[in-house]
Design a protein around this motif. Structure first.
Motif, PDB file in Angstrom:
ATOM      1  N   ILE A 100       0.927  -1.263   0.096  1.00 36.86           N
ATOM      2  CA  ILE A 100      -0.003  -0.088  -0.030  1.00 36.86           C
ATOM      3  C   ILE A 100       0.879   1.426   0.084  1.00 36.86           C
ATOM      4  N   HIS A 101       0.923   2.026  -0.998  1.00 35.70           N
ATOM      5  CA  HIS A 101       1.834   3.047  -1.124  1.00 35.70           C
ATOM      6  C   HIS A 101       1.235   4.245  -0.392  1.00 35.70           C
ATOM      7  N   SER A 102       0.146   4.391  -0.339  1.00 33.90           N
ATOM      8  CA  SER A 102      -0.656   5.704  -0.067  1.00 33.90           C
ATOM      9  C   SER A 102      -1.060   5.819   1.545  1.00 33.90           C
ATOM     10  N   VAL A 129       4.043  11.109   1.286  1.00 35.98           N
ATOM     11  CA  VAL A 129       4.614  12.327   1.659  1.00 35.98           C
ATOM     12  C   VAL A 129       4.307  13.439   0.528  1.00 35.98           C
ATOM     13  N   ASN A 130       3.854  14.492   0.818  1.00 33.90           N
ATOM     14  CA  ASN A 130       3.437  15.716   0.144  1.00 33.90           C
ATOM     15  C   ASN A 130       4.633  16.738  -0.078  1.00 33.90           C
ATOM     16  N   MET A 164       6.580   7.348  -0.465  1.00 31.65           N
ATOM     17  CA  MET A 164       5.934   7.607  -1.699  1.00 31.65           C
ATOM     18  C   MET A 164       5.706   9.008  -1.891  1.00 31.65           C
ATOM     19  N   THR A 165       5.892   9.469  -3.088  1.00 34.58           N
ATOM     20  CA  THR A 165       5.185  11.045  -3.401  1.00 34.58           C
ATOM     21  C   THR A 165       4.674  10.937  -4.658  1.00 34.58           C
ATOM     22  N   ILE A 166       3.914  12.105  -5.019  1.00 31.47           N
ATOM     23  CA  ILE A 166       3.386  12.407  -6.239  1.00 31.47           C
ATOM     24  C   ILE A 166       3.776  13.763  -6.659  1.00 31.47           C
ATOM     25  N   ALA A 167       4.442  13.998  -7.704  1.00 29.26           N
ATOM     26  CA  ALA A 167       5.039  15.259  -8.039  1.00 29.26           C
ATOM     27  C   ALA A 167       3.977  16.109  -8.714  1.00 29.26           C
ATOM     28  N   PRO A 168       3.780  17.370  -8.657  1.00 28.51           N
ATOM     29  CA  PRO A 168       2.887  18.178  -9.368  1.00 28.51           C
ATOM     30  C   PRO A 168       2.762  17.897 -10.848  1.00 28.51           C
ATOM     31  N   TYR A 169       1.773  17.828 -11.709  1.00 26.85           N
ATOM     32  CA  TYR A 169       1.862  17.681 -12.973  1.00 26.85           C
ATOM     33  C   TYR A 169       2.717  18.654 -13.657  1.00 26.85           C
ATOM     34  N   THR A 170       3.544  18.117 -14.761  1.00 28.30           N
ATOM     35  CA  THR A 170       4.075  19.210 -15.593  1.00 28.30           C
ATOM     36  C   THR A 170       4.601  18.462 -16.709  1.00 28.30           C
ATOM     37  N   LEU A 203      11.895   3.907  -2.579  1.00 25.53           N
ATOM     38  CA  LEU A 203      11.177   5.376  -2.890  1.00 25.53           C
ATOM     39  C   LEU A 203      10.352   5.161  -4.073  1.00 25.53           C
ATOM     40  N   SER A 204       9.057   5.332  -3.874  1.00 21.05           N
ATOM     41  CA  SER A 204       8.032   5.126  -4.856  1.00 21.05           C
ATOM     42  C   SER A 204       7.804   6.489  -5.727  1.00 21.05           C
TER      43      SER A 204
END
Ligand code: PLP
Length: 235
Positions: A100-102, A129-130, A164-170, A203-204
């Motif tokens: 579970i990544h989230s 992490v944001n 895990m993190t999600i980068a802003p869309y770019t 590191l996801s």
């Protein structure tokens, strides 16, 4: 013989080459990077094609969709929950997921732990992490991550395996390099604390339009949907 889903095979070859090049830049091999094929909204036939071409890890962001596909796709593969998880839905996926990544809050971790205990299983999780601080993104704030992880470390049926993190869309991945290097630095800081039951091996980070930069910054799990299956019809 050629079929209508052969583009998936070609896309996968291209992705593998790109992973290999990016891994080489950070002194690693393609085998060191886990490719999670993000199959949200993708029809089962296409997912099966990807599995036939060697994909073993599948990522879904919604519980209901994961559960449905888990039953339909009767193949040897591992499921990853990568999207926001509501506490009351943990019970549906607890026996189905490899990772579970989230996990981004204690209440969620506690519920996963309770459900894991009930079925006598240890569940691997990542703490989301944001890093960018973008309002629209889930994830614990970077400054709260260590404290959250300390609390989670007391939950016996959970194993924190990384972040895990999600980068802003770019469209310009260089613009989000700081997000990936930030997650890596945070994982190093947390590792140094030597907390019982916590390790920072994964590191996801990195998606279709930024995975190479993520790998250069240390990602060892990338989550790729569009570049493999094509544009999604809906989110
Ligand atoms: C959809 C999704 C991805 C994959 O995005 P692509 O840009 O299609 O590669 C990765 N991670 C998460 C959490 C997602 O929801």
């Amino acid at each position: 013989m050629s079929g209508q889903y052969d583009y998936i095979k070609r896309n996968l070859e291209i992705i593998r080459e790109r992973i290999e090049k990016a891994a080489a830049k950070s002194g690693r091999k393609a085998e060191d990077i886990m490719l999670v094929a993000v199959s949200k909204t993708v029809e089962p036939e296409k997912i099966i094609k990807a599995i036939d071409e060697g994909i073993t890890e599948l990522g879904e962001n919604r519980v209901q969709e994961l559960v449905q596909k888990y039953d339909i796709i009767n193949r040897d593969c591992n499921w990853h929950l990568i999207g926001h998880l509501q506490t009351n839905k943990v019970k549906y996926i607890i026996d189905k997921v490899k990772l579970i990544h989230s996990v981004d809050r204690y209440s969620l971790a506690a519920e996963i732990n309770t459900r894991a205990q009930k079925i006598g299983k240890k569940v691997d999780i990542l703490v989301q992490v944001n890093i960018s601080g973008e309002q629209s993104k889930f994830g614990a704030a970077a400054q709260d991550a260590l404290e959250l992880i300390r609390k989670i470390s007391e939950l016996e049926n959970l194993r924190v395996r990384g972040l895990m993190t999600i980068a802003p869309y770019t469209t310009n991945p260089e613009a989000v390099r700081y997000v990936f290097s930030g997650l890596r630095k945070l994982s190093i800081d947390i590792e140094k604390e030597n907390i019982n039951n916590i390790n920072m091996e994964y590191l996801s980070m990195g998606m279709s339009n930024d995975f190479e930069v993520a790998i250069e910054e240390g990602a060892n799990i990338v989550r790729i949907g569009t570049a493999l299956f094509g544009e999604r019809k809906y989110i």
